[in-house]
Write a protein that holds these residues in place. Structure first.
Motif, PDB file in Angstrom:
ATOM      1  N   HIS A 423       0.831  -1.190   0.000  1.00 34.61           N
ATOM      2  CA  HIS A 423       0.000   0.000   0.000  1.00 34.61           C
ATOM      3  C   HIS A 423       0.875   1.252   0.000  1.00 34.61           C
ATOM      4  CE1 HIS A 423       1.346   0.338   4.056  1.00 34.61           C
ATOM      5  NE2 HIS A 423       0.492   1.287   4.379  1.00 34.61           N
ATOM      6  N   ARG A 424       0.263   2.402   0.051  1.00 39.13           N
ATOM      7  CA  ARG A 424       0.999   3.667   0.127  1.00 39.13           C
ATOM      8  C   ARG A 424       0.381   4.534   1.209  1.00 39.13           C
ATOM      9  NH1 ARG A 424       3.225   8.102  -2.882  1.00 39.13           N
ATOM     10  NH2 ARG A 424       4.527   9.077  -1.290  1.00 39.13           N
ATOM     11  N   ASN A 425       1.182   4.952   2.175  1.00 39.93           N
ATOM     12  CA  ASN A 425       0.729   5.796   3.276  1.00 39.93           C
ATOM     13  C   ASN A 425       1.582   7.060   3.280  1.00 39.93           C
ATOM     14  OD1 ASN A 425      -0.130   6.978   5.633  1.00 39.93           O
ATOM     15  ND2 ASN A 425       0.687   5.417   7.000  1.00 39.93           N
ATOM     16  N   SER A 444      -5.810  -1.783   5.807  1.00 39.87           N
ATOM     17  CA  SER A 444      -5.328  -0.406   5.727  1.00 39.87           C
ATOM     18  C   SER A 444      -5.822   0.224   4.434  1.00 39.87           C
ATOM     19  CB  SER A 444      -3.797  -0.363   5.761  1.00 39.87           C
ATOM     20  OG  SER A 444      -3.325   0.963   5.549  1.00 39.87           O
ATOM     21  N   SER A 446      -5.164   3.216   1.408  1.00 40.98           N
ATOM     22  CA  SER A 446      -3.985   3.533   0.621  1.00 40.98           C
ATOM     23  C   SER A 446      -4.234   4.804  -0.173  1.00 40.98           C
ATOM     24  CB  SER A 446      -3.643   2.370  -0.315  1.00 40.98           C
ATOM     25  OG  SER A 446      -2.558   2.691  -1.158  1.00 40.98           O
ATOM     26  N   ASN A 517       2.659   1.976  -6.272  1.00 41.47           N
ATOM     27  CA  ASN A 517       2.772   2.491  -4.902  1.00 41.47           C
ATOM     28  C   ASN A 517       4.215   2.508  -4.431  1.00 41.47           C
ATOM     29  OD1 ASN A 517       0.046   2.984  -4.572  1.00 41.47           O
ATOM     30  ND2 ASN A 517      -0.379   0.977  -3.683  1.00 41.47           N
TER      31      ASN A 517
END
Length: 591
Positions: A423-425, A444, A446, A517
């Motif tokens: 994912h990307r946070n 989560s 993203s 990502n």
């Protein structure tokens, strides 16, 4: 790829009741499924970065709307049509590639090398599959037919009670893989920043940038009531207190205030008062397990405050510091079984746990971080959210522009036991959570607009759902007893997901989304392209937040210099007028 459709096998694709609406052929188009009174299907495309209300011709709270990915046949045909109608777009560009290009927003974190935190070296420019996609998928261990038969026959009653049946179903891979959007809860006029189920699971509370809290009958998709929180900045959390009688809700916001509201389902808002305030935004509050009248809040001023509903002012428990510098705190979570323990995290690399009876920098219970060696790069990482699992034996932490890590509370070392990737946070202060009665899965949001589900032990991605038109999913709230999930993000609605889909997911496009990502993270927060809508949203939110805080500070200065305080806030409030005029740094100063 498999066709994901709600049209039954007996229906003919050429039936005149099935209306094919010409697609708008853009890379970010998604399909929403709607059942009309004539049982017809209509495909609608929503433009990214806009509210789903504007571009989707679907009625509010339609029960069969779905955010599933396009299938293989649709993807190829859409790409060919898009190439004909829109000459500047390449056929290979699809939904995931556009959304996952990079949605990071003004993060001040330096780009890091994967080797700094023990991650497999991955070349995003090659055709190599990311390691997370090569992890062994878990096998099904729950099958509905024998489970139902055993329950009905009463076989092995100690192992086949209705409660155990429900819990095993909730924690099964079957339910996770069949989640789909059933409807949207639409009432707010701003981004929805907070979701919380009532302990009995009957009601849902949501808090938003519009400074309101809405209580939902989520099962029927209806709003019960909404009330003005009296906050002066974006509401960041709304949380039920496990008290009897009326509904008791605590909120915190960008203005730093922590407020308590007493609400009657029949009569509406009875009273609202301020419990205390931080000098800076307050992002999260936690309720102690065996003390429902006590609330712990953390703020960007670095302070941990304890608010007792029976006491007029809060107690300053601790100012969290790292090398004599205050740590801006974003997250607090109470131990689910030990009412004395809680953990906090914020703008540094550590998760810290404390005992509220003896809380100080010198009485830190334990600290957790995933780094074997420290560099300037990984020291600049920070934690956006940290939560306990179902029994408090593990802590889950999501790192900004990095991965999600799981720590063993009972371990003598601070090292992580699991790592979840893909994912990307980077765009927002994003939440993370467990799913399942025994915390079987990690979930989560993203920056690519999707929800990621990982199996806890294998670290494999088992589900992947598109969940936000505007591109960022922030909040994920599982139901306390049933396999349902509510999510929210930059969209102005709450999405309700239930395990009603007929087939297992094909996860079409997941590999490309993960690659994008990781690539966006490696490029850094300020070097990759941003969607125009994302930039506008980012700037608007920052400016509006600064204006609100500036007005709050001016109000506080005016109140302090005046011999008499201004009029009370509203007729429903029971808050003393002196609350807003007190400069006590323990929590009664408006930031």
């Amino acid at each position: 790829m498999e066709e994901n459709s709600n049209v039954s096998d007996g229906e003919n694709a050429n039936d005149p009741n099935n209306i094919d609406v010409e697609q708008e052929h853009n890379a970010n188009a998604k399909r929403l499924k709607t059942d009309t009174s004539e049982h017809s299907d209509e495909e609608n495309n929503c433009e990214p970065g806009t509210s789903s209300n504007d571009n989707c011709n679907t009625s509010r709270n339609t029960r069969t709307r779905n955010y599933r990915k396009p299938t293989a046949d649709d993807e190829s045909s859409n790409a060919e049509s898009a190439n004909e109608d829109v000459g500047f777009r390449e056929p290979s560009v699809d939904l995931e590639e556009s959304y996952a290009s990079d949605n990071s927003q003004m993060s001040h974190i330096s780009p890091i090398s994967p080797t700094d935190y023990n991650v497999h070296e991955y070349n995003d420019e090659s055709d190599e599959e990311h390691p997370v996609l090569r992890k062994a998928k878990p096998k099904h261990n729950w099958f509905i037919v024998p489970e139902v038969v055993n329950r009905q026959l009463g076989f092995s009653a100690k192992k086949q009670s209705s409660q155990l049946f429900q819990r095993r179903c909730y924690g099964s891979l079957h339910c996770v893989q069949r989640l789909e959007l059933i409807y949207k809860l639409e009432k707010h006029e701003g981004c929805v920043n907070s979701l919380n189920f009532h302990p009995n699971g009957e009601l849902l509370a949501s808090g938003s940038d519009d400074l309101k809290v809405v209580l939902w009958d989520w099962k029927n998709g209806n709003e019960l009531l909404s009330y003005d929180t009296k906050h002066r900045g974006n509401v960041f959390q709304s949380k039920f207190l496990p008290l009897t009688g009326d509904l008791h809700i605590v909120t915190c916001a960008r203005d730093g205030q922590v407020r308590y509201a007493q609400v009657s389902a029949q009569e509406g808002l009875r009273s609202v008062r301020k419990l205390g305030s931080h000098v800076g935004p307050c992002h999260k509050v936690a309720v102690l397990q065996d003390q429902p009248q006590v609330v712990i809040s953390v703020g960007e001023d670095g302070f941990i405050l304890r608010h007792d509903l029976r006491v007029e002012k809060p107690d300053r428990m601790l100012c969290v510091k790292n090398d004599e510098h205050k740590v801006a705190l974003y997250s607090v979570s109470g131990h689910p079984l030990n009412g004395n323990e809680f953990c906090v995290a914020g703008r540094d690399y550590m998760v810290r746990s404390y005992d509220h009876r003896r809380c100080s920098n010198t009485h830190l219970l334990k600290s957790y971080h995933p780094f074997k060696k420290f560099t300037q790069k990984n020291r600049s990482l920070h934690v956006t959210c940290a939560v306990y699992n179902h029994n408090g034996s593990e802590i889950l932490a999501s790192y900004n522009d990095a991965d999600i890590y799981l720590f063993d509370v009972n371990s003598n070392t601070h090292e992580f036991i699991h790592q979840y990737q893909g994912h990307r946070n980077g765009a927002t202060i994003k939440g993370v959570n467990f799913f399942g009665p025994k915390s079987e899965y990690i979930i989560s949001g993203s920056d690519c607009g999707n929800i990621f589900f990982w199996e806890r032990d294998t670290e494999a991605i088992v589900q992947w759902l598109f969940a936000d038109d505007s591109g960022v999913v922030n909040c994920l709230e599982p139901h306390p007893q049933l396999p349902f999930l509510c999510t929210s993000g930059l969209d102005w609605d709450v999405k309700v997901w239930v395990p009603s889909f007929e087939q297992e997911p094909a996860l079409v496009g997941l590999s490309k989304a993960v690659k994008n990502n990781i690539k966006a993270r490696a490029l850094g927060p300020m070097t990759s392209d941003l969607d125009d809508t994302q930039i506008l949203w980012m700037l608007w939110r920052q400016l509006s937040g600064n204006d609100q805080l500036r007005n709050s500070n001016l109000d506080a200065i005016t109140d302090n210099s005046s011999s008499s305080s201004s009029s009370s806030e509203h007729e429903h409030t029971s808050e003393p007028e002196s609350d807003d005029n007190n400069d006590d740094p323990t929590g009664c100063t408006t930031s």
